[in-house]
Scaffold this active site. Structure first.
Site, PDB file in Angstrom:
ATOM      1  N   ASP B   7     -19.119  61.516  48.053  1.00 27.72           N
ATOM      2  CA  ASP B   7     -18.647  60.182  48.426  1.00 27.72           C
ATOM      3  C   ASP B   7     -17.184  60.134  47.988  1.00 27.72           C
ATOM      4  OD1 ASP B   7     -18.408  57.553  49.105  1.00 27.72           O
ATOM      5  OD2 ASP B   7     -19.346  56.793  47.287  1.00 27.72           O
ATOM      6  N   GLU B  68     -18.793  61.679  53.284  1.00 25.00           N
ATOM      7  CA  GLU B  68     -18.886  60.397  53.983  1.00 25.00           C
ATOM      8  C   GLU B  68     -17.689  60.228  54.900  1.00 25.00           C
ATOM      9  OE1 GLU B  68     -20.572  56.892  51.963  1.00 25.00           O
ATOM     10  OE2 GLU B  68     -18.734  55.866  52.560  1.00 25.00           O
ATOM     11  N   ASP B 141     -21.477  55.140  43.297  1.00 30.26           N
ATOM     12  CA  ASP B 141     -20.899  56.329  43.930  1.00 30.26           C
ATOM     13  C   ASP B 141     -21.787  57.557  43.722  1.00 30.26           C
ATOM     14  OD1 ASP B 141     -17.841  55.180  44.257  1.00 30.26           O
ATOM     15  OD2 ASP B 141     -18.868  54.504  42.461  1.00 30.26           O
TER      16      ASP B 141
END
Lengths: 192, 192
Positions: B7, B68, B141
């Site tokens: 992420d 992501e 996260d």
């Protein structure tokens, strides 16, 4: 001072190297555009850009790398690609302990043409004039990379003065707060 | 298959490694969050992220890195930072010849919770359940990085089938156009 200018992008990435002399004297040493094939996966394209940029840094040994700071006024996907390419370039500089500065497109245009909203043709014309080039640099990404490097050369003294002023202000603030603290302590003692 | 989920972010970058087994079986191997100090210049922060990610890749040797894919629905500056961090991570994978895949937040949420608009709490709860973790991963996260890796494990067979179908379609198109060309040539001959 030797400055490398980079107009980041996945499809076309403009690269330039400029040497600054006395006053506003600047000389172009190199300029080129790296292209990466659109049908390649993103990470392979970033690798091509990184390898080329690292080769340039190792060959030209710039003191500073000036990169265009892009805001999301463009298409979201293009902005993302520009950000990814810019990140890879900044990383290559960090690995070599080279300083990195970002300039916005309007800062670059204002520095080179005197007008923050100048169009591509005006930027190219002024870059050609300033560097006394035999012919106009093409494509626009090459001219942009040169403009970025010129912009950094000319703004560098101001950036240095700003940093010095900010450091001085921070020092003053620290001293002032230390004095405040000491006064408060002294007062508390008296009150007791 | 060993999948590293990332992420990306400048302030906090979530990292995870997951091993997929038979069917929907997945096991968490590692999870952590890299933080970089906001007062450091951008290129130094990217260097911290790159060094950490490279260490993870060399230690865990993932087959795939799932990152992501962020669109500019966020603040322009944050989006730029996310793009730059993502670029540096994709580059580290490319240098090691590791495949990179991007998944959108809604694809990740849909894969893990069945709802593309699930909130952070739902994602964390499902990740904890799916991986049979003793406690909820924090901060968000870390949970996101795990969710990304799970998402890739579960979507990988579909992605492979899609790629195969696309390759087949391209081959068919090529054959069809070759036939068309041959027919046109034959017709032209007859007409003469």
């Amino acid at each position: 001072m030797r400055v490398m200018g980079v107009d980041p992008g996945l499809t076309r990435c403009g690269l330039s190297v400029i040497e600054s002399g006395k006053g506003r004297n600047v000389t172009a040493l190199d300029v080129d555009v790296v292209r990466t094939p659109a049908d390649q996966p993103l990470h392979r394209r970033l690798l091509i850009i990184s390898d080329t940029v690292e080769y340039w840094m190792d060959t030209h040994r710039p003191d500073v790398v000036a990169i265009e700071r892009v805001f999301s006024n463009q298409n979201a996907n293009t902005a993302m690609g520009t950000g990814q390419a810019g990140g890879v370039i900044a990383l290559a500089a960090a690995r070599r302990d080279i300083d990195v500065h970002f300039h916005t497109p309007s800062e670059v245009k204002a520095a080179v043409t005197g007008n923050g909203r100048a169009d591509k043709a005006q930027v190219t014309t002024m870059v050609t004039k300033i560097l006394a080039l035999q012919q106009k640099p093409t494509p626009a990404d090459a001219a942009d990379a040169l403009a970025l490097a010129i912009c950094h050369c000319w703004r560098a003294p101001m950036i240095a003065r700003m940093a010095a002023a900010e450091a001085m202000a921070a020092e003053q603030r620290r001293k002032y707060q230390a004095t405040l603290k000491a006064t408060a302590k002294a007062k508390a003692k008296v009150a007791r």
